[in-house]
Structure formats: C-alpha cells, structure tokens
Design an enzyme around this catalytic site. Structure first.
Site, PDB file in Angstrom:
ATOM      1  N   ASP A  89       0.865  -1.185   0.000  1.00 53.80           N
ATOM      2  CA  ASP A  89       0.000   0.000   0.000  1.00 53.80           C
ATOM      3  C   ASP A  89       0.899   1.231   0.000  1.00 53.80           C
ATOM      4  O   ASP A  89       2.070   1.158   0.373  1.00 53.80           O
ATOM      5  CB  ASP A  89      -0.909   0.015   1.234  1.00 53.80           C
ATOM      6  CG  ASP A  89      -1.829   1.246   1.256  1.00 53.80           C
ATOM      7  OD1 ASP A  89      -2.454   1.535   0.220  1.00 53.80           O
ATOM      8  OD2 ASP A  89      -1.912   1.916   2.294  1.00 53.80           O
ATOM      9  N   SER A  90       0.334   2.357  -0.384  1.00 52.50           N
ATOM     10  CA  SER A  90       1.093   3.605  -0.350  1.00 52.50           C
ATOM     11  C   SER A  90       1.505   3.948   1.087  1.00 52.50           C
ATOM     12  O   SER A  90       2.509   4.617   1.297  1.00 52.50           O
ATOM     13  CB  SER A  90       0.240   4.735  -0.914  1.00 52.50           C
ATOM     14  OG  SER A  90      -0.940   4.851  -0.150  1.00 52.50           O
ATOM     15  N   TYR A 122      -0.716   8.662  -2.322  1.00 48.06           N
ATOM     16  CA  TYR A 122      -0.662   8.498  -3.775  1.00 48.06           C
ATOM     17  C   TYR A 122      -1.909   9.110  -4.443  1.00 48.06           C
ATOM     18  O   TYR A 122      -1.906   9.369  -5.629  1.00 48.06           O
ATOM     19  CB  TYR A 122      -0.661   7.013  -4.141  1.00 48.06           C
ATOM     20  CG  TYR A 122       0.657   6.272  -4.029  1.00 48.06           C
ATOM     21  CD1 TYR A 122       1.762   6.801  -3.372  1.00 48.06           C
ATOM     22  CD2 TYR A 122       0.778   5.010  -4.606  1.00 48.06           C
ATOM     23  CE1 TYR A 122       2.947   6.071  -3.274  1.00 48.06           C
ATOM     24  CE2 TYR A 122       1.958   4.284  -4.521  1.00 48.06           C
ATOM     25  CZ  TYR A 122       3.042   4.813  -3.855  1.00 48.06           C
ATOM     26  OH  TYR A 122       4.200   4.089  -3.772  1.00 48.06           O
ATOM     27  N   GLY A 123      -2.970   9.246  -3.646  1.00 49.30           N
ATOM     28  CA  GLY A 123      -4.300   9.539  -4.189  1.00 49.30           C
ATOM     29  C   GLY A 123      -4.402  10.751  -5.083  1.00 49.30           C
ATOM     30  O   GLY A 123      -5.293  10.836  -5.927  1.00 49.30           O
ATOM     31  N   CYS A 128      -4.364  -1.448  -2.152  1.00 50.96           N
ATOM     32  CA  CYS A 128      -4.599  -0.009  -2.303  1.00 50.96           C
ATOM     33  C   CYS A 128      -5.447   0.170  -3.553  1.00 50.96           C
ATOM     34  O   CYS A 128      -5.110  -0.351  -4.620  1.00 50.96           O
ATOM     35  CB  CYS A 128      -3.252   0.697  -2.466  1.00 50.96           C
ATOM     36  SG  CYS A 128      -3.383   2.453  -2.798  1.00 50.96           S
ATOM     37  N   ASN A 129      -6.537   0.910  -3.405  1.00 45.83           N
ATOM     38  CA  ASN A 129      -7.428   1.100  -4.552  1.00 45.83           C
ATOM     39  C   ASN A 129      -6.821   1.996  -5.610  1.00 45.83           C
ATOM     40  O   ASN A 129      -6.986   1.771  -6.806  1.00 45.83           O
ATOM     41  CB  ASN A 129      -8.744   1.716  -4.068  1.00 45.83           C
ATOM     42  CG  ASN A 129      -9.528   0.741  -3.226  1.00 45.83           C
ATOM     43  OD1 ASN A 129     -10.317  -0.027  -3.739  1.00 45.83           O
ATOM     44  ND2 ASN A 129      -9.285   0.745  -1.931  1.00 45.83           N
ATOM     45  N   THR A 130      -6.129   3.029  -5.147  1.00 41.15           N
ATOM     46  CA  THR A 130      -5.534   3.972  -6.089  1.00 41.15           C
ATOM     47  C   THR A 130      -4.551   3.232  -6.996  1.00 41.15           C
ATOM     48  O   THR A 130      -4.531   3.409  -8.215  1.00 41.15           O
ATOM     49  CB  THR A 130      -4.805   5.090  -5.307  1.00 41.15           C
ATOM     50  OG1 THR A 130      -5.708   5.590  -4.322  1.00 41.15           O
ATOM     51  CG2 THR A 130      -4.361   6.204  -6.204  1.00 41.15           C
ATOM     52  N   GLU A 151      -3.613   9.192   7.943  1.00 42.12           N
ATOM     53  CA  GLU A 151      -2.144   9.097   8.001  1.00 42.12           C
ATOM     54  C   GLU A 151      -1.577   9.885   9.190  1.00 42.12           C
ATOM     55  O   GLU A 151      -0.532   9.546   9.715  1.00 42.12           O
ATOM     56  CB  GLU A 151      -1.518   9.606   6.697  1.00 42.12           C
ATOM     57  CG  GLU A 151      -1.737   8.692   5.502  1.00 42.12           C
ATOM     58  CD  GLU A 151      -0.786   7.484   5.454  1.00 42.12           C
ATOM     59  OE1 GLU A 151       0.414   7.655   5.678  1.00 42.12           O
ATOM     60  OE2 GLU A 151      -1.279   6.373   5.196  1.00 42.12           O
ATOM     61  N   CYS A 207     -11.300   2.835  -0.473  1.00 40.75           N
ATOM     62  CA  CYS A 207      -9.933   3.212  -0.123  1.00 40.75           C
ATOM     63  C   CYS A 207      -9.597   2.449   1.148  1.00 40.75           C
ATOM     64  O   CYS A 207     -10.397   2.434   2.094  1.00 40.75           O
ATOM     65  CB  CYS A 207      -9.837   4.716   0.119  1.00 40.75           C
ATOM     66  SG  CYS A 207      -8.244   5.219   0.806  1.00 40.75           S
ATOM     67  N   THR A 208      -8.442   1.821   1.156  1.00 41.64           N
ATOM     68  CA  THR A 208      -8.128   0.933   2.280  1.00 41.64           C
ATOM     69  C   THR A 208      -7.864   1.693   3.582  1.00 41.64           C
ATOM     70  O   THR A 208      -7.791   1.091   4.645  1.00 41.64           O
ATOM     71  CB  THR A 208      -6.917   0.034   1.932  1.00 41.64           C
ATOM     72  OG1 THR A 208      -5.824   0.855   1.532  1.00 41.64           O
ATOM     73  CG2 THR A 208      -7.272  -0.920   0.812  1.00 41.64           C
ATOM     74  N   HIS A 209      -7.742   3.009   3.493  1.00 43.93           N
ATOM     75  CA  HIS A 209      -7.591   3.808   4.713  1.00 43.93           C
ATOM     76  C   HIS A 209      -8.931   4.043   5.425  1.00 43.93           C
ATOM     77  O   HIS A 209      -8.960   4.325   6.617  1.00 43.93           O
ATOM     78  CB  HIS A 209      -7.024   5.189   4.387  1.00 43.93           C
ATOM     79  CG  HIS A 209      -5.553   5.206   4.107  1.00 43.93           C
ATOM     80  ND1 HIS A 209      -4.992   4.572   3.035  1.00 43.93           N
ATOM     81  CD2 HIS A 209      -4.537   5.809   4.776  1.00 43.93           C
ATOM     82  CE1 HIS A 209      -3.678   4.784   3.041  1.00 43.93           C
ATOM     83  NE2 HIS A 209      -3.377   5.534   4.089  1.00 43.93           N
TER      84      HIS A 209
HETATM   85  N1  DGL Z   1      -4.971   3.329   0.578  1.00 43.30           N
HETATM   86  C1  DGL Z   1      -5.108   3.950  -0.694  1.00 43.30           C
HETATM   87  C2  DGL Z   1      -6.337   3.463  -1.405  1.00 43.30           C
HETATM   88  O1  DGL Z   1      -6.890   2.432  -1.060  1.00 43.30           O
HETATM   89  C3  DGL Z   1      -5.049   5.452  -0.743  1.00 43.30           C
HETATM   90  C4  DGL Z   1      -3.924   6.103  -0.050  1.00 43.30           C
HETATM   91  C5  DGL Z   1      -3.241   7.198  -0.797  1.00 43.30           C
HETATM   92  O2  DGL Z   1      -3.858   8.147  -1.279  1.00 43.30           O
HETATM   93  O3  DGL Z   1      -2.037   7.067  -0.868  1.00 43.30           O
HETATM   94  O4  DGL Z   1      -6.767   4.094  -2.345  1.00 43.30           O
END
Ligand code: DGL
Length: 280
Positions: free
Chosen positions: A13-14, A45-46, A76-78, A162, A196-198
C-alpha cells in the site's frame, strides 16, 4: 513442476491503509507468511498522476518479488485502479519469472455489490485518483449494468488517517461534508463502498454521518475471501507460499513513526524496518 523456493505473500500500500486488508487476510489465512510494504515516504498516492503511481508501484512490486514473494496483493485502490493493468499486461510477461502474480482489491469488492443494493444506487467514496480512473464505475458496469455508481472523491480522508486524526473531532467536518455531497448527488443510494483501504479507520464517523439504512461495504473481508478462493483455484500458486504464520513490516519512512501508527491499524505492537525501493 515449479522448483522455486517457497516465499511469503507481499502486501503493498502507499502507506498504512493496506494494514486494514492485511489484518483481515491474516485473520482468514493465518498460516501463510507475509511481507507488508508501505511507501509511507511518498504517500499519499491519491492525488498523484497516473505515470508517477505506475512508477512507484512497479518499484514496490519489483522489491517484493526480489524478497521472494511469488504473489503480491496491491492492497490499495488507487494503485489497483491506476497501475494493476499495466503491471499485469506489460511487466509480468517480461519479468524474470512470469508465473508470479499481482492482484488488486477492486474486483473482489465490485463482485459483492450485487448482493447488497436493492435500489441499484451505490455510492463510492475514494481518493481523487481512484475516482478519476472511474475503475469502480467501469467494473460495476461490466458485472451489474443496472447499478448506478455515484462517485465522490474525499481528498482529505487519507491525510486525516495518516496523521492519526481519524477518531478526533476535527475529522467530523470532512466526513460529513463529503458524505452529504454524495447523498445530495444521489439520494437513492442504499450501499456505500469504502473504496480506499484507509477508510475503515473512519468507519465509525462515516456510520454516524449517513442514514442507518445505508449498508457500508468495507473491503478487508471481501479481499481476504477472494484470495482464499484464488488459492483454491490456483494450487500451483498455493504450493509456492511459505507457511510460517509470520509477518514482516517494511516501510520507506522511518520505522518509529510507522510502528506508532501501524499499531493503531492492527491493534498490536508492530516492529518495522526501513527499506529503499527506488533502486531495485
Ligand atoms: N490506501 C489507498 C487506497 O486504497 C489510498 C492512499 C493514498 O492516497 O495514498 O486508495
């Protein structure tokens, strides 16, 4: 027959978000070894461009392959939205061992959508990167053409998580403003995908902010069940996985900071190691 050494499953993941996926994978598949890699030095990363996300993800996958992982989950979805296809179609066929595999989190999530929605109106909350890729809309359209997906980018949610602010009062404002905007765009939504996994860390606040009848789909369980199913369907991959029940945490940032926040995600003490992935 494959004679390569056995290796762990890589989970990338990011930053910290993939830990919500890893926890659920480990709950359902505790027997395997795992390496978790968070590119915390360069997250989020988003809001980054397609090319940059591709480059960073390729570095992460190469790193995890070099650590001996035959299988990598992009938790990570992104990254799944922007880089998975490129890796599967262009990198894997030309890498040292094209029988290695990289899987994402969007498909397993989308497959569950049909079971949830009655109104056929589904909301998606995700990073600007995932929303602009329209990956969810496209994938839902393929499996459930009758379902409408209303997308809402939530650029402030990842930073809140974060920085460890997800359960603090300051997060309420941003949770309410994005969910209200989404429901204004489509009041018929009865299912909300946390794309988004966050976001599972914000789930209690999201739950309070939206009407009770709206079901929330979080990804951890779905991704873990889908991985289990994948390994049953692919015994040639399953036999390449080591089964010591261990997890090793790697981060591109300093380990102390990672350990502190990661324990918030996992609910246990975490020992991490700093790694460089941009020279692999
Ligand atoms: N965890 C990431 C996701 O599922 C997003 C985190 C990021 O923006 O870096 O999209």
């Amino acid at each position: 027959m494959h004679t390569a050494k056995l290796g762990p499953i890589g989970v990338f993941d990011s930053g910290y978000g993939g830990l919500t996926i890893l926890s659920e994978i480990r709950r359902q598949l505790p027997q395997y070894d795992y390496i978790y890699l968070g590119d915390n030095a360069r997250s989020p990363y988003g809001t980054r461009s397609f090319d940059v996300i591709n480059d960073f993800t390729l570095q992460a996958v190469k790193y995890l392959f070099k650590q001996g992982c035959p299988l990598v989950i992009l938790a990570c979805n992104t990254v799944s939205a922007k880089a998975l296809r490129e890796i599967q179609q262009h990198y894997l066929p030309t890498c040292d061992d094209p029988s290695k595999r990289v899987l994402g989190v969007i498909r397993p999530t989308v497959e569950a959508v049909g079971e949830y929605t009655k109104t056929k109106h589904v909301g998606l909350v995700a990073t600007p990167g995932t929303v602009s890729s329209h990956s969810y809309k496209t994938e839902v359209g393929k499996l459930f053409p009758e379902v409408h997906v209303q997308e809402q980018a939530c650029p402030m949610w990842v930073p809140l998580v974060e920085y460890g602010e997800s359960d603090k009062p300051g997060a309420d404002y941003f949770v309410r403003s994005y969910t209200q905007e989404l429901l204004k765009q489509d009041p018929l939504i009865d299912t909300l995908i946390l794309g988004c996994t966050h976001y599972p860390l914000l789930r209690p606040k999201i739950r309070e902010a939206i009407p009770e009848h709206i079901e929330i789909i979080a990804q951890g369980e779905l991704v873990a069940a889908s991985l289990d199913d994948y390994l049953h369907r692919h015994p040639e991959m399953q036999v390449r996985l080591s089964q010591g029940g261990s997890v090793s945490y790697r981060t591109t940032e300093c380990p102390e900071k990672f350990e502190e926040l990661a324990s918030l995600f996992t609910g246990t003490d975490v020992d991490a190691q700093r790694v460089k992935i941009d020279q692999v």
